[in-house]
Design an enzyme around this catalytic site. Structure first.
Site, PDB file in Angstrom:
ATOM      1  CD  GLU A  59      -2.611   1.033   2.728  1.00 56.22           C
ATOM      2  OE1 GLU A  59      -3.558   1.813   2.880  1.00 56.22           O
ATOM      3  OE2 GLU A  59      -2.317   0.136   3.565  1.00 56.22           O
ATOM      4  CE  LYS A  94      -7.278   1.387   3.246  1.00 56.86           C
ATOM      5  NZ  LYS A  94      -6.091   1.781   4.041  1.00 56.86           N
ATOM      6  CB  CYS A  96      -4.695  -1.957   3.866  1.00 53.46           C
ATOM      7  SG  CYS A  96      -4.002  -2.294   5.524  1.00 53.46           S
TER       8      CYS A  96
END
Length: 586
Positions: free
Chosen positions: A44, A127, A163
């Protein structure tokens, strides 16, 4: 069934070093290509490092991140690596920062991933789940994505996630099932805390079941300020079988062949799905041919004991803080006690003995055994050992000021702090302070004295754990046929600040075996007074400890940063007002 050779690049970026991080991607992509990989993935925000914090608000930094991404795509092609699809995290934006006057609803900075192929950015993903707890403030910085990106790679439909998407049910993984993907890629900057690796595998298995797909989970390794990342990258089959697992706390290339279901016949473009998300499909026209010969197996690294895990985290945290901030060396006071001994051993393991200076600063109250223990540790570790007696300096102060009691005790600690800072200024060392978490919790330190320093390697380590770490480190040295670094007398003797005749920590504090469980409940567990008493702790002791913790917030607010290893570290996780009249006893 198609087989994809995956390369999980568990690497260590540096925040803000766009050029260096891109070079790291190029170097590790070369290693992945040499291993025959058909798909490589990096952590990430790999290009910017993580977390970037308020750099997100600088439009120049966002623009530089985007430019670095496109330059990286071109450079990979120029390196002869353009045929290998590479997934890399970066900082993007589709609107002004949310804190600006011209902010637009639903637009702003994005925590993003991009798939690079043949010199181009062929797909991006933003994300979806943004964590806003503990050390995370992503709602402050980013706007959530509402689209799941699926890329057809080598005949397999592959979903892209980042994540926190994996730590929350629903959202991208639920949509991945609806999209009938065969593989989900999860790129991570997931900070370490003790036993987090025990939670990671069950969680990945849950998401594999939710998505009905295999998961390739790559995590960052290295340290950024207080945070340390342990790697522990892994690949899990759709049925939850662990296929491969990387070691912790080291850079590593995990290469593994994964059998995956062939992609169904579906059309491209965008599709609206449930859970408030859309689906966008892309296709990589070709990937490197499947290698001939034996299948690649990444292996499965078994977890280590808790003490070994924590020691590795503390070593890596200190090493990266010193190296990434370009400190040539560190200096710390050596009292002969357990805290400074453990901190010194960590520093030697992190940087080597030539980069560690240990200073014994005896006063008239320093015992002979403490001086001997400090010297013995220096001999065992090989660090640069110096002796700077403080009594003449203390006497000069006392000849010009009328001080007594605690003021004299604190004067000694502050003279020691002045010596260490003077050596830092003169020789360029980073000063390490050595107070443990128990002392920080109850304020058992001298402000601008033994608390002085630029970094604290054991800031998040309870006193009882300090002893456990010392015993483990010595036992590990014996196992390897090496000299144990920490003198047994430093481990076995009662702890003392030695600022007055016959002084012991137990004169002021409960025994640490009593103190630490109360502190762990109050600080890490957020238990109130009633909960602590119900847990079996003595009410009078609880009241005393809680008063000490509550009134010491001003000291903690001024303390040096230090490696986070617990679920609630001071500064990063636990944020309380200094001016605060609330008390648990009413």
């Amino acid at each position: 069934m198609p087989t994809l050779r995956l390369a999980l690049c568990q690497v260590n970026p540096t925040v803000g070093d766009l050029t260096g991080n891109a070079d790291r991607v190029r170097a590790w992509t070369r290693k992945a290509a040499d291993s025959g990989a058909q798909l490589a993935l990096f952590p990430e925000l790999m290009l910017t490092g993580y977390p970037v914090e308020d750099l997100v608000f600088r439009r120049s930094f966002v623009a530089a991140s985007r430019a670095a991404l496109h330059r990286l795509a071109a450079d990979l092609a120029d390196d002869g690596l353009g045929e290998l699809p590479v997934l890399v995290g970066y900082l993007d934006a589709d609107g002004p920062p949310q804190v600006s006057a011209d902010a637009e609803p639903g637009r702003g900075a994005r925590n993003a991933a991009a798939l690079l192929h043949r010199g181009e950015v062929v797909a991006t993903y933003f994300k979806h789940h943004l964590p806003n707890y503990g050390v995370f403030d992503e709602d402050r910085y980013f706007v959530p994505g509402d689209t799941l990106t699926v890329v057809r790679v080598g005949g397999v439909d592959v979903a892209l996630t980042i994540c926190e998407d994996l730590w929350q049910a629903g959202g991208p993984f639920a949509v991945a099932r609806q999209a009938d993907v065969g593989l989900v890629l999860s790129i991570n900057g997931s900070p370490y805390e003790l036993n987090k690796d025990d939670a990671r595998l069950p969680l990945v298995r849950q998401r594999a079941a939710e998505a009905g797909a295999a998961i390739a989970y790559v995590n960052m390794v290295g340290a950024q300020d207080e945070l340390v990342y342990d790697g522990d990258s892994l690949i899990v089959a759709a049925d939850g079988t662990l296929l491969a697992r990387a070691p912790q706390f080291v850079e590593h290339l995990l290469v593994h062949d994964v059998e995956l279901p062939a992609a169904p016949a579906t059309s491209g473009g965008a599709t609206d799905l449930a859970d408030g998300m859309r689906l966008v499909r892309h296709e990589v026209p070709a990937v490197p041919a499947a290698p001939t010969g034996p299948a690649a197996t990444g292996g499965i690294i078994e977890p280590v004991a808790d003490e070994a895990e924590v020691w590795q985290a503390l070593v890596l945290g200190l090493r990266d803080y010193a190296d990434k901030n370009r400190f040539p060396s560190v200096v710390l006071g050596l009292s002969g006690g357990i805290d400074s001994a453990v901190a010194a051993a960590l520093a030697v393991d992190a940087l080597g003995p030539r980069r560690v200076v240990g200073v014994s600063m005896p006063s008239q109250h320093s015992s002979e055994h403490s001086r001997a223990d400090a010297e013995e540790l220096a001999k065992r570790t090989g660090l640069d050992y110096r002796i700077e007696p403080i009594q003449p300096m203390v006497d000069t102060f006392l000849a010009n000021m009328s001080l007594s009691g605690v003021a004299v005790e604190n004067l000694q600690a502050r003279v020691r702090g002045v010596i260490l800072m003077a050596l830092s200024n003169q020789e360029g060392h980073l000063v390490l302070t050595t107070g443990n978490k128990s002392e920080l919790a109850v304020g058992y330190s001298t402000l601008y004295g033994d608390s002085v320093g630029g970094y604290n390697p054991i800031k998040d380590v309870w006193k009882t754990l300090v002893w456990r770490l010392a015993k483990w480190r010595n036992a590990d040295a014996e196992r390897l046929g090496e000299t144990p670094p920490i003198p047994e007398n430093s481990i076995g003797k009662p702890p003392s600040a030695e600022l007055s005749p016959g002084q012991l920590d137990s004169d002021t504090l409960p025994d640490y075996d009593v103190l630490d469980p109360i502190l762990i409940g109050y600080v890490d567990g957020d238990l109130g007074r009633d909960g602590l008493v119900e847990s079996g702790h003595d009410p009078a002791v609880v009241d005393k400890v809680l008063r000490m913790v509550d009134t010491a917030e001003y000291k903690r607010r001024q303390s040096a940063p230090g490696t986070k290893i617990s679920m609630k570290a001071f500064g990063r996780d636990r944020r309380l007002p200094i001016t605060n009249r609330w008390r648990e006893d009413g």
